[in-house]
Write a protein that holds these residues in place. Structure first.
Motif, short mmCIF file in Angstrom:
data_model
loop_
_atom_site.label_atom_id
_atom_site.label_comp_id
_atom_site.label_asym_id
_atom_site.label_seq_id
_atom_site.Cartn_x
_atom_site.Cartn_y
_atom_site.Cartn_z
N ASN A 44 -67.25 -14.99 1.80
CA ASN A 44 -67.55 -16.08 2.74
C ASN A 44 -67.91 -17.40 2.06
OD1 ASN A 44 -70.07 -15.07 1.87
ND2 ASN A 44 -71.07 -15.47 3.83
N LYS A 45 -68.41 -17.35 0.83
CA LYS A 45 -68.89 -18.58 0.20
C LYS A 45 -67.77 -19.57 -0.13
CE LYS A 45 -73.10 -17.11 0.40
NZ LYS A 45 -72.92 -15.68 0.69
N ASN A 73 -72.68 -13.62 -5.00
CA ASN A 73 -71.28 -13.96 -4.76
C ASN A 73 -71.10 -15.48 -4.75
OD1 ASN A 73 -70.45 -11.15 -4.21
ND2 ASN A 73 -71.86 -11.39 -2.48
N ALA A 184 -73.44 -10.02 8.70
CA ALA A 184 -74.67 -9.94 7.91
C ALA A 184 -75.15 -11.36 7.64
CB ALA A 184 -74.40 -9.22 6.60
N THR A 185 -76.44 -11.59 7.85
CA THR A 185 -77.00 -12.93 7.67
C THR A 185 -77.99 -12.94 6.51
OG1 THR A 185 -76.66 -13.92 9.84
CG2 THR A 185 -78.68 -14.50 8.74
N GLY A 186 -77.79 -13.89 5.58
CA GLY A 186 -78.69 -14.01 4.43
C GLY A 186 -79.38 -15.36 4.45
N SER A 187 -78.74 -16.36 3.83
CA SER A 187 -79.34 -17.69 3.82
C SER A 187 -78.96 -18.48 5.07
CB SER A 187 -78.96 -18.43 2.54
OG SER A 187 -77.56 -18.45 2.37
N CYS A 188 -78.20 -17.89 5.97
CA CYS A 188 -77.99 -18.35 7.36
C CYS A 188 -76.92 -19.41 7.55
CB CYS A 188 -79.30 -18.85 8.00
SG CYS A 188 -80.59 -17.59 8.02
N GLY A 189 -76.30 -19.89 6.48
CA GLY A 189 -75.29 -20.93 6.62
C GLY A 189 -74.05 -20.45 7.39
N THR A 190 -73.68 -19.19 7.18
CA THR A 190 -72.49 -18.68 7.85
C THR A 190 -72.72 -18.58 9.35
OG1 THR A 190 -71.93 -17.46 5.84
CG2 THR A 190 -70.84 -16.75 7.87
N ASP A 279 -70.24 -3.94 0.64
CA ASP A 279 -71.20 -4.05 -0.47
C ASP A 279 -72.60 -3.66 0.02
OD1 ASP A 279 -71.62 -6.64 1.00
OD2 ASP A 279 -73.08 -6.87 -0.60
N TYR A 282 -75.03 -6.99 1.56
CA TYR A 282 -74.73 -7.71 2.81
C TYR A 282 -73.92 -6.86 3.80
CZ TYR A 282 -76.12 -11.94 0.28
OH TYR A 282 -76.82 -12.88 -0.42
N THR A 310 -67.70 -10.35 5.11
CA THR A 310 -68.02 -11.55 4.33
C THR A 310 -67.79 -11.37 2.84
OG1 THR A 310 -70.30 -10.79 4.65
CG2 THR A 310 -69.59 -12.68 5.95
N GLY A 311 -67.28 -10.20 2.42
CA GLY A 311 -66.94 -10.02 1.01
C GLY A 311 -68.01 -9.26 0.24
N GLY A 312 -68.18 -9.61 -1.02
CA GLY A 312 -69.25 -9.02 -1.82
C GLY A 312 -68.87 -7.76 -2.58
C1 PLP Z 1 -73.90 -14.82 1.11
C2 PLP Z 1 -73.29 -13.65 1.76
C3 PLP Z 1 -73.56 -13.33 3.10
C4 PLP Z 1 -74.53 -14.10 3.94
O1 PLP Z 1 -74.11 -15.40 4.21
P1 PLP Z 1 -75.20 -16.52 4.48
O2 PLP Z 1 -74.41 -17.72 4.81
O3 PLP Z 1 -75.99 -16.64 3.22
O4 PLP Z 1 -76.06 -16.05 5.60
C5 PLP Z 1 -72.94 -12.24 3.65
N1 PLP Z 1 -72.09 -11.48 2.92
C6 PLP Z 1 -71.82 -11.73 1.63
C7 PLP Z 1 -70.92 -10.82 0.90
C8 PLP Z 1 -72.40 -12.84 1.00
O5 PLP Z 1 -72.13 -13.09 -0.28
#
Ligand code: PLP
Length: 329
Positions: A44-45, A73, A184-190, A279, A282, A310-312
């Motif tokens: 996703n990045k 990632n 999956a939500t991490g830093s929330c940008g997606t 992965d 995430y 979103t990959g990984g």
């Molecule tokens: C970073 C990431 C996410 C989360 O995306 P955010 O924009 O950070 O919430 C999900 N899946 C993978 C594989 C990522 O690398």
């Protein structure tokens, strides 16, 4: 819209996952394969990075500075993007340098990134260190361009704002009308970019984020703020209601980046039904969350649900313990 430096191979495929769907007792599952964004092993990045790289070049930058965890990632694709654009890259990584570089860290080494380990497990320390490295480089006469940890900002969120229109065309072609898009939500940008896009393009589905890192309240605040700011950058103001921002917790396990038995079970299920790799940080936890929503009845067998892959996958290869964890789920 701000300029892009093209990196991704778009559109990414939208595929049915009938065997996974059947194993879960429905709903109909469509997987948006953003693990296949096609640049430096994808994920996703890449979408957001196109905007960062264009801005960095427009500002005459000669070095990208960013940071995250050792299996990031975001760092992997950022360093690769710097190489493609003829720039240097410095990545701030929390913790100590591990004795063996596996997964994303191996790829960072191959790309020749300058990796600076903070020596501390505190992730917020990375933000401080990115600023400090930027100041240090500027003082030495360099032209650094700073990208926040995990790539989450309004500018980075534009990648997923645009992805909503890409997905809309694919859904129209399939004649599918999904109720939910789960990620999956991490830093929330997606999630923020998707939310802005859903508002701007009037997409019919709702968003469900499974947090793998931050508390729900923090996610909601970040998603709301970033979605509004991303739409403003696209010169299309939106308002965000509290019911627009749905984030579920309960799937982080022992902590961010630590594989959980539920994620390990989800990873194995996706592999054995669809030949699909997720992965442990995430997408495995995200699918575990989707499975939990089906079990709790919040996602019905009659729904069509999109899961955003979103990959990984490179991170999976750094976690061999995942193979033994599933038995605990
Ligand atoms: C970073 C990431 C996410 C989360 O995306 P955010 O924009 O950070 O919430 C999900 N899946 C993978 C594989 C990522 O690398």
């Amino acid at each position: 819209m701000p300029a892009r430096f093209p990196l991704a191979l778009l559109p990414t495929p939208l595929v049915e996952a009938p065997r996974l769907s059947q194993a879960l007792g429905g709903p109909r599952l469509l997987i948006k394969r953003d693990d296949l964004t096609g640049f430096a092993l994808g994920g996703n990045k890449v979408r957001g990075l196109e905007y960062y790289l264009a801005e960095a070049l427009a500002q005459g930058a000669d070095v990208l500075v960013t940071g995250a965890g050792p299996q990031s990632n975001h760092v992997r694709v950022t360093v690769a993007a710097a190489r493609v654009a003829g720039l240097e890259a410095v990545a701030v990584i929390h913790g100590e340098r591990p004795p063996v570089a596996l997964g994303n860290l191996l790829l960072d080494e191959l790309l020749g990134a300058e990796l600076r380990f903070t020596g501390s497990p505190d992730r917020a320390q990375v933000d401080v260190e990115i600023e400090r490295v930027g100041a240090e480089l500027a003082a030495a006469g360099r032209r650094p361009y700073l990208i926040p940890r995990g790539g989450a900002s309004a500018l980075g969120a534009l990648g997923y704002l645009a992805a909503v229109s890409e997905l809309g065309a694919q859904l129209a072609e399939l004649g599918a009308r999904p109720a939910w898009l789960v990620l999956a939500t991490g830093s929330c940008g997606t999630q923020a970019g998707l939310l802005a896009g859903i508002k701007l393009f009037g997409a019919p589905y709702r968003l469900l984020g499974i947090t793998v890192s931050r508390p729900v309240a923090e996610c909601c605040e970040r998603i709301t703020r970033l979605a509004i700011a991303a739409a403003a950058l696209a010169e299309s103001p939106i308002t965000v209601l509290s019911e627009d921002v749905v984030v579920r917790d309960g799937y982080i396990g022992a902590g961010y980046g630590i594989p959980s038995p539920e994620a390990a079970a989800a990873i194995r299920l996706a592999a054995r039904t669809e030949g699909l790799f997720l992965d442990p940080t995430y997408t495995g936890k995200g699918l575990a969350g989707l499975i939990g929503e089906i079990k709790s009845g919040r996602l019905s067998p009659d729904d069509t649900v999109i899961y955003l892959h979103t990959g990984g996958e490179p991170g999976l290869l750094a976690h061999p313990e995942v193979a033994g964890l599933e038995a605990l789920a």
